[in-house]
Design a protein around this motif. Structure first.
Motif, PDB file in Angstrom:
ATOM      1  N   PHE A   1       0.851  -1.172   0.000  1.00  0.00           N
ATOM      2  CA  PHE A   1       0.000   0.000   0.000  1.00  0.00           C
ATOM      3  C   PHE A   1       0.891   1.226   0.000  1.00  0.00           C
ATOM      4  O   PHE A   1       2.111   1.134  -0.019  1.00  0.00           O
ATOM      5  CB  PHE A   1      -0.998  -0.008   1.164  1.00  0.00           C
ATOM      6  CG  PHE A   1      -0.389   0.016   2.526  1.00  0.00           C
ATOM      7  CD1 PHE A   1      -0.197   1.206   3.196  1.00  0.00           C
ATOM      8  CD2 PHE A   1      -0.037  -1.165   3.168  1.00  0.00           C
ATOM      9  CE1 PHE A   1       0.342   1.233   4.461  1.00  0.00           C
ATOM     10  CE2 PHE A   1       0.497  -1.147   4.439  1.00  0.00           C
ATOM     11  CZ  PHE A   1       0.693   0.052   5.091  1.00  0.00           C
ATOM     12  N   LYS A   2       0.293   2.391   0.003  1.00  0.00           N
ATOM     13  CA  LYS A   2       1.020   3.641  -0.150  1.00  0.00           C
ATOM     14  C   LYS A   2       0.877   4.496   1.104  1.00  0.00           C
ATOM     15  O   LYS A   2      -0.145   4.480   1.772  1.00  0.00           O
ATOM     16  CB  LYS A   2       0.491   4.438  -1.343  1.00  0.00           C
ATOM     17  CG  LYS A   2       0.405   3.646  -2.638  1.00  0.00           C
ATOM     18  CD  LYS A   2       1.765   3.330  -3.223  1.00  0.00           C
ATOM     19  CE  LYS A   2       1.630   2.633  -4.570  1.00  0.00           C
ATOM     20  NZ  LYS A   2       2.934   2.334  -5.166  1.00  0.00           N
ATOM     21  N   VAL A   3       1.918   5.239   1.390  1.00  0.00           N
ATOM     22  CA  VAL A   3       1.896   6.234   2.449  1.00  0.00           C
ATOM     23  C   VAL A   3       2.261   7.572   1.823  1.00  0.00           C
ATOM     24  O   VAL A   3       3.252   7.672   1.106  1.00  0.00           O
ATOM     25  CB  VAL A   3       2.898   5.900   3.572  1.00  0.00           C
ATOM     26  CG1 VAL A   3       2.847   6.957   4.666  1.00  0.00           C
ATOM     27  CG2 VAL A   3       2.613   4.526   4.154  1.00  0.00           C
ATOM     28  N   ILE A   4       1.453   8.573   2.075  1.00  0.00           N
ATOM     29  CA  ILE A   4       1.750   9.937   1.645  1.00  0.00           C
ATOM     30  C   ILE A   4       1.918  10.783   2.892  1.00  0.00           C
ATOM     31  O   ILE A   4       1.078  10.748   3.790  1.00  0.00           O
ATOM     32  CB  ILE A   4       0.640  10.505   0.740  1.00  0.00           C
ATOM     33  CG1 ILE A   4       0.576   9.715  -0.569  1.00  0.00           C
ATOM     34  CG2 ILE A   4       0.868  11.981   0.460  1.00  0.00           C
ATOM     35  CD1 ILE A   4      -0.530  10.171  -1.511  1.00  0.00           C
ATOM     36  N   CYS A   5       3.018  11.522   2.963  1.00  0.00           N
ATOM     37  CA  CYS A   5       3.328  12.298   4.160  1.00  0.00           C
ATOM     38  C   CYS A   5       3.422  13.784   3.834  1.00  0.00           C
ATOM     39  O   CYS A   5       4.064  14.169   2.855  1.00  0.00           O
ATOM     40  CB  CYS A   5       4.657  11.847   4.771  1.00  0.00           C
ATOM     41  SG  CYS A   5       4.480  10.596   6.050  1.00  0.00           S
ATOM     42  N   GLY A   6       2.803  14.586   4.682  1.00  0.00           N
ATOM     43  CA  GLY A   6       3.033  16.014   4.656  1.00  0.00           C
ATOM     44  C   GLY A   6       4.222  16.375   5.524  1.00  0.00           C
ATOM     45  O   GLY A   6       4.740  15.546   6.277  1.00  0.00           O
TER      46      GLY A   6
ATOM     47  N   GLY B   1       5.585  20.371   1.088  1.00  0.00           N
ATOM     48  CA  GLY B   1       5.449  19.387   0.024  1.00  0.00           C
ATOM     49  C   GLY B   1       4.890  18.087   0.543  1.00  0.00           C
ATOM     50  O   GLY B   1       4.379  17.989   1.661  1.00  0.00           O
ATOM     51  N   LEU B   2       5.004  17.057  -0.280  1.00  0.00           N
ATOM     52  CA  LEU B   2       4.555  15.715   0.078  1.00  0.00           C
ATOM     53  C   LEU B   2       5.614  14.713  -0.346  1.00  0.00           C
ATOM     54  O   LEU B   2       6.315  14.910  -1.345  1.00  0.00           O
ATOM     55  CB  LEU B   2       3.233  15.372  -0.626  1.00  0.00           C
ATOM     56  CG  LEU B   2       2.024  16.249  -0.331  1.00  0.00           C
ATOM     57  CD1 LEU B   2       0.869  15.870  -1.257  1.00  0.00           C
ATOM     58  CD2 LEU B   2       1.589  16.131   1.124  1.00  0.00           C
ATOM     59  N   THR B   3       5.742  13.643   0.410  1.00  0.00           N
ATOM     60  CA  THR B   3       6.543  12.497  -0.001  1.00  0.00           C
ATOM     61  C   THR B   3       5.648  11.275  -0.038  1.00  0.00           C
ATOM     62  O   THR B   3       4.656  11.195   0.694  1.00  0.00           O
ATOM     63  CB  THR B   3       7.713  12.255   0.963  1.00  0.00           C
ATOM     64  OG1 THR B   3       7.241  12.319   2.311  1.00  0.00           O
ATOM     65  CG2 THR B   3       8.792  13.296   0.774  1.00  0.00           C
ATOM     66  N   ALA B   4       5.974  10.322  -0.883  1.00  0.00           N
ATOM     67  CA  ALA B   4       5.160   9.121  -1.052  1.00  0.00           C
ATOM     68  C   ALA B   4       6.048   7.889  -0.931  1.00  0.00           C
ATOM     69  O   ALA B   4       7.216   7.905  -1.329  1.00  0.00           O
ATOM     70  CB  ALA B   4       4.461   9.132  -2.411  1.00  0.00           C
TER      71      ALA B   4
END
Length: 757
Positions: free
Chosen positions: A646-651, A656-659
């Motif tokens: 699965f995916k994790v998206i972080c603020g 910005g965002l990292t995935a």
């Protein structure tokens, strides 16, 4: 649907129940369309205070790009694709792990002449402000570093010895950026930096060559306490120049003295601008928006600044005019063999946070540079970069069955007295398993209207009133919640007629960060809310279906202000800025929380005892932090019909965002690729459905197949196993809405989304 920073839903709940713990993380990306442009590195994390150096990260003979951001102390590496005369880089986050922990400032220089960049970086130890060094080398053609031994002084930092005294460290403030270059032309690397009291620039000469040691040593002495003979008052953007090569300038007016031992902050770069063999100096100051150029009318050995330009580059149509505290950098950006110029903000707070890399291309020559303005947003123009402090949430708000991306923005710099908070909507224009995002609304639901009263917007999606659609909660600086009730109904584009502040008088203190989940398994959506202090609040839903009710007095329940006695900080810090996500397993749940220090904390709780102390869970997020940085805020989704990841998206604080990809393991074995779990050949009909749903296996079925059905808040409403080809689900009595079916057996697994109408 259950989502604040995120859980795409049920996909995740099912996968974790079936396959157990998470094995590993790795950065990934998704296509993002911003105004018709496909971003090259959308999930690189944004830039606020970038510092630029050259290096050859992969030992291919090309100069790649090293970017160190003071905000969050983040390293970003961009690999040079080598096209002469063009700017062409590939974001390569895998190289960041090769670098040691860095803080405040870091410059790459080759001090020993072996062709491999070394690191000069800030070290703070109590009251000590100093310079540490790392020696670069290659390991499997990847850059790596070892701490360099600086002999003769404690803390292993660069030092010098005043006459008749013990050695002391070379002072460089964490707020400054020094210059490390061959100032006197003898082949080894010297240091120029502002004195501890400010005003004057000190020249630390490297005596390695003079001592016959070559370039592989670093031996410094203070050769000049007023290099260039000028003085910077910090009260005017112009420098005070001396009229004599032998005397240091004094501040004007005469009543103005040195800054009382306090140095506010300056950035330094030396470069031979006129090809006369000595180095001019470029300066940025925390008090001003410009870059100063002071001309060296002296020599390499005895610098004397006799003229200045206060609007560098003065030959450009747009000289540097940046709020506030710009820093200068020189490096070849476009592979034409000439050094280009970049200015970037160096103030962590109150400065520009989107247009953070002003690029000026060298249209002159390598010996006589001329700088022409190119752009204000070098690199960041190809990232999701929304300002400062991002909080993502994932959920279908456009009604097409695909998970969209909503990003809360803490603030965006407009001017020193004007910051904007808002929500941004990225519509998923891809597929369920291959998402692609398009910037649809830069001010979704007009949350910018609240910027004068609050900021740090943290969105959460969840079906609070059990009507089958996603409602919106938004945390904010003052610790309360905005509520936008969705009136659309299941499977339709969201409709939020009103936005109301102060939802049910809930107030957790400061920086509320909500998450919606049914934590006690009573089929009602509860609230789990992070806050500035680093604890996590639990508000049980005491209402009924269609009428959620939360007790705003958190003291009425034991430990409701401190769910699981969780703290997202390390002593001696006292604030943690928790940003929680809840993952629900069959017999327990796991809380993962972002934090002020950037770590993702993980705790395991028991449904039967919500008020006990939770035990730390296996650290499944150790490799998530690189690339994220401080004020991490995670969001989870599978974006897939298969069980392997699965995916994790972080603020983060950089706007910005990292995935990340997160692989799962079964029985201790990692499932490495999507192909390693076969897709079961089946059909589900009718869809949409009213009274029943038929699930039919098209291939020869095994003896037993397993089925689970989830609602939008992640609760299992049906769990069964069956034999044969068909299984009929009676949907009488099930509320209308969107559900997820998960089917697995010894041949593989599959996921199907259904709509009950």
């Amino acid at each position: 649907m259950n989502i604040r920073h995120k859980i795409s839903t049920l996909n995740l709940f099912f996968l974790l129940q079936v396959f157990g713990a998470i094995a590993q993380f790795g950065q990934t990306s998704f296509p993002v369309n911003d105004g018709g442009r496909i971003l090259k590195y959308p999930f690189a994390g944004g830039m606020n205070c970038p510092q630029f150096s050259e290096l050859d990260a992969n030992n291919d003979g090309l100069k790649d790009l090293f970017v160190f951001d003071r905000v969050g102390a983040q390293v970003m590496i961009f690999i040079n694709n080598g096209n002469s005369g063009s700017t062409d880089y590939t974001y390569a986050p895998e190289f960041a792990k090769q670098f040691p922990p860095l803080l405040e400032w870091a410059l790459l220089r080759d001090f020993d002449g072996d062709g491999i960049m070394d690191i000069f970086a800030y070290l703070s130890s109590g009251a000590l402000d100093a310079v540490m060094v790392y020696k670069g080398y290659y390991r499997d053609n990847n850059i790596a570093f070892n701490r360099f031994h600086c002999s003769g002084y404690f803390e292993n930092v660069l030092s010098w010895q005043p006459p008749g005294q013990e050695k002391v460290n070379i002072y460089v403030s964490g707020q400054d950026i020094p210059d490390i270059n061959d100032i006197d032309g003898d082949g080894d690397l010297d240091i120029v930096t502002f004195a501890q009291g400010g005003g004057k620039v000190e020249f630390y000469k490297n005596n390695s060559v003079e001592k016959g040691w070559g370039r592989d040593s670093l031996s410094y002495s203070l050769a000049d306490g007023c290099w260039g003979r000028f003085y910077e008052t910090g009260l005017t953007k112009a420098l005070t120049l001396s009229t004599s090569k032998t005397e240091c300038a004094h501040p004007r007016p005469p009543a103005v003295a040195d800054r009382g031992g306090l140095h506010a902050g300056s950035t330094v770069l030396t470069y031979d601008m006129d090809n006369d063999g000595d180095r001019e100096i470029l300066l940025g100051d925390i008090s001003f928006k410009n870059i100063n150029l002071a001309n060296n009318g002296g020599s390499r050995q005895e610098a004397f600044m006799d003229a200045q330009v206060n609007n560098f580059p003065d030959e450009s149509a747009l000289p540097v005019d940046m709020d506030i505290f710009p820093a200068p950098f020189m490096l070849d950006i476009n592979n034409d063999g000439k050094k280009d110029f970049i200015a970037a903000p160096n103030a962590i707070n109150g400065s520009e946070d989107q247009n953070t890399a002003w690029l000026y291309e060298n249209t002159g020559s390598s010996l006589l540079p001329k700088f022409s303005y190119k752009q204000k947003n070098f690199l960041s123009t190809d990232m999701i970069d929304l300002g400062s402090y991002t909080y993502p949430a994932i959920g279908d708000v456009t009604g097409d069955g695909l998970q969209d991306l909503i990003v809360g923005v803490g603030n965006r710099f407009v001017s020193p007295t004007n910051q904007e908070a808002r929500l941004v909507l990225y519509k998923n224009v891809g597929t369920e398993s291959n998402p692609a995002f398009e910037l649809t609304d830069d001010n979704w639901l007009n949350f910018k209207q609240f910027s004068n009263s609050t900021y740090y917007l943290a969105p959460a999606l969840g079906d609070l009133d059990s009507d089958g659609d996603l409602d919106l909660l938004v945390g904010e600086y003052n610790g309360q919640l905005f509520i936008a009730q969705n009136q659309a109904g299941p499977g339709k584009p969201s409709s939020f007629p009103a936005i109301i502040y102060g939802y049910q008088n809930i107030d957790v203190g400061l920086h509320s960060a909500p998450f919606v989940t049914d934590l006690n398994n009573d089929s009602l959506s509860d609230l789990v809310i992070g806050e500035r202090n680093g604890n996590i609040n639990y508000l049980q839903n005491k209402g009924t279906t269609g009428n959620p009710q939360f007790d705003s007095n958190l003291k009425n329940l034991p430990n409701s202000e401190n769910l699981g006695k969780i703290r997202t900080y390390e002593v001696p810090n006292i604030t943690g800025h928790s940003a929680p996500v809840v993952l629900k397993f069959k017999n327990y749940f796991q809380i993962l929380s972002g934090s002020e220090n950037g770590k993702i904390y993980s705790f395991r709780g028991n449904y039967a005892d919500l008020y006990s102390e939770f035990s730390p869970a296996e650290d499944i997020t150790a490799n998530l932090t690189p690339g994220t940085g401080i004020f991490s805020a995670p969001a989870f989704s599978t974006f897939s019909n298969t069980a392997d990841f699965f995916k994790v998206i972080c603020g983060n604080a950089r706007g910005g965002l990292t995935a990340y990809n997160v692989n799962l393991k079964s029985n201790g074995e990692t499932i490495g690729t999507q192909a390693s779990v076969a897709e079961i050949n089946c059909i589900v009909f009718p869809n949409p459905a009213s009274n029943e749903v038929v699930l039919r296996l098209n291939d020869n079925p095994p003896e037993t197949s397993n089925l689970e059905m989830y609602n939008q808040t992640g609760n299992v409403i049906l769990r069964n196993n069956f034999s044969g080809s068909d299984f009929i689900i009676d949907t009488h009595g099930i509320p209308r809405g969107i559900y997820l079916l998960r089917l697995w057996n010894e041949t593989g697994m599959t996921t199907r989304k259904i709509l009950l109408k």
